[in-house]
Scaffold this motif. Sequence first.
Motif, short mmCIF file in Angstrom:
data_model
loop_
_atom_site.label_atom_id
_atom_site.label_comp_id
_atom_site.label_asym_id
_atom_site.label_seq_id
_atom_site.Cartn_x
_atom_site.Cartn_y
_atom_site.Cartn_z
N LEU A 11 9.03 -12.62 7.77
CA LEU A 11 9.53 -11.42 8.45
C LEU A 11 10.52 -11.84 9.52
O LEU A 11 10.21 -12.66 10.38
CB LEU A 11 8.37 -10.66 9.08
N GLY A 12 11.72 -11.27 9.48
CA GLY A 12 12.69 -11.70 10.47
C GLY A 12 13.96 -10.87 10.49
O GLY A 12 14.01 -9.75 9.99
N ASP A 13 14.99 -11.49 11.05
CA ASP A 13 16.28 -10.83 11.21
C ASP A 13 17.31 -11.50 10.30
O ASP A 13 16.96 -11.94 9.19
CB ASP A 13 16.70 -10.87 12.69
N ASN A 54 4.38 -17.89 -4.09
CA ASN A 54 5.13 -16.65 -4.18
C ASN A 54 5.69 -16.33 -2.80
O ASN A 54 5.01 -16.52 -1.79
CB ASN A 54 4.23 -15.51 -4.64
N CYS A 55 6.91 -15.84 -2.74
CA CYS A 55 7.58 -15.64 -1.47
C CYS A 55 8.06 -14.19 -1.35
O CYS A 55 8.71 -13.67 -2.26
CB CYS A 55 8.77 -16.58 -1.33
N THR A 56 7.72 -13.55 -0.24
CA THR A 56 8.23 -12.22 0.07
C THR A 56 9.01 -12.30 1.37
O THR A 56 8.52 -12.85 2.36
CB THR A 56 7.07 -11.22 0.24
N THR A 57 10.22 -11.76 1.36
CA THR A 57 11.05 -11.76 2.56
C THR A 57 11.34 -10.32 2.98
O THR A 57 11.83 -9.53 2.18
CB THR A 57 12.39 -12.49 2.33
N TYR A 82 8.51 -3.03 8.50
CA TYR A 82 7.61 -3.88 7.72
C TYR A 82 6.91 -3.09 6.63
O TYR A 82 6.68 -3.61 5.53
CB TYR A 82 6.57 -4.53 8.64
N ARG A 83 6.56 -1.86 6.88
CA ARG A 83 5.83 -1.05 5.90
C ARG A 83 6.74 -0.18 5.04
O ARG A 83 6.25 0.61 4.24
CB ARG A 83 4.81 -0.17 6.61
N SER A 84 8.03 -0.29 5.19
CA SER A 84 8.95 0.60 4.50
C SER A 84 9.16 0.21 3.05
O SER A 84 9.28 -0.97 2.72
CB SER A 84 10.30 0.62 5.21
N THR A 85 9.24 1.20 2.20
CA THR A 85 9.60 0.96 0.81
C THR A 85 11.11 0.93 0.63
O THR A 85 11.61 0.39 -0.35
CB THR A 85 9.01 2.05 -0.10
N ALA A 94 10.68 5.28 4.72
CA ALA A 94 9.44 5.72 4.09
C ALA A 94 8.37 4.66 4.26
O ALA A 94 8.53 3.52 3.84
CB ALA A 94 9.68 5.98 2.60
N THR A 95 7.26 5.00 4.89
CA THR A 95 6.18 4.03 5.12
C THR A 95 5.00 4.34 4.21
O THR A 95 3.91 4.67 4.66
CB THR A 95 5.72 4.06 6.59
N ASP A 96 5.25 4.22 2.93
CA ASP A 96 4.20 4.56 1.98
C ASP A 96 3.86 3.40 1.04
O ASP A 96 3.27 3.61 -0.01
CB ASP A 96 4.60 5.80 1.15
#
Length: 221
Positions: A11-13, A54-57, A82-85, A94-96
Amino acid sequence: LFEDGDSVCFLGDSITAGFGSSFEKVACPEKDEWYVEDNSLTYGNLICGQFDANCTTIAWSGKGLYVNSPTAGTNETMYSYYRSTTGAGAAPYATDWELARGNPSAVVINLGTNDWGHNHDTGPAWEAAFSATLVSFMRNLTHWHQNPHLPIFAGVGPLTQRPAKAIQVAVARFNVEGGNATFLNLDTGMGGDGCFGHPSPSGHRALASLATPQIARVMGW
């Protein structure tokens, strides 16, 4: 090294997104900023490759944790995104996304460069507010991912070390609550050696080399 399904979320910029990562500084184009971003070259992607994970950015240029750069486009910080789709929308986001459906083995946070930049008035009250926001965010990460012992790495660098004290304060407070956070040193000494003041390919390799043993030591990988 990993069992099936293990993963790391970064998580970053713009640093984590890979802005400016396509060239060494001497070869950077004078314009066309979009042309110099390549997430596959970033330290996060390299670290995941090192561990076969596995990597999520989740990264957005100009974003901060407590406050954004004026160039960020919207007022929502990475805390919100962070929670946005989607990056933006009518809400304006959207935070779902059901985060518990894809729980990471660890989360690496590298935020603070934009919070401390762009002529923000970063005095003691500012630092206290940033620390409190980071504690709140880490607390929510464990809630969202339904893992009270989720390993969280709170990094600082490579462009500035100014947020270090506030991040260390937040890590200590969170751990007193029972959290599992580690301060992550990302100071390579190379600064923004790539395009538009950001890390180059070699800069990202140096970041990965610096961070990998720190993460491996905590995770036992």
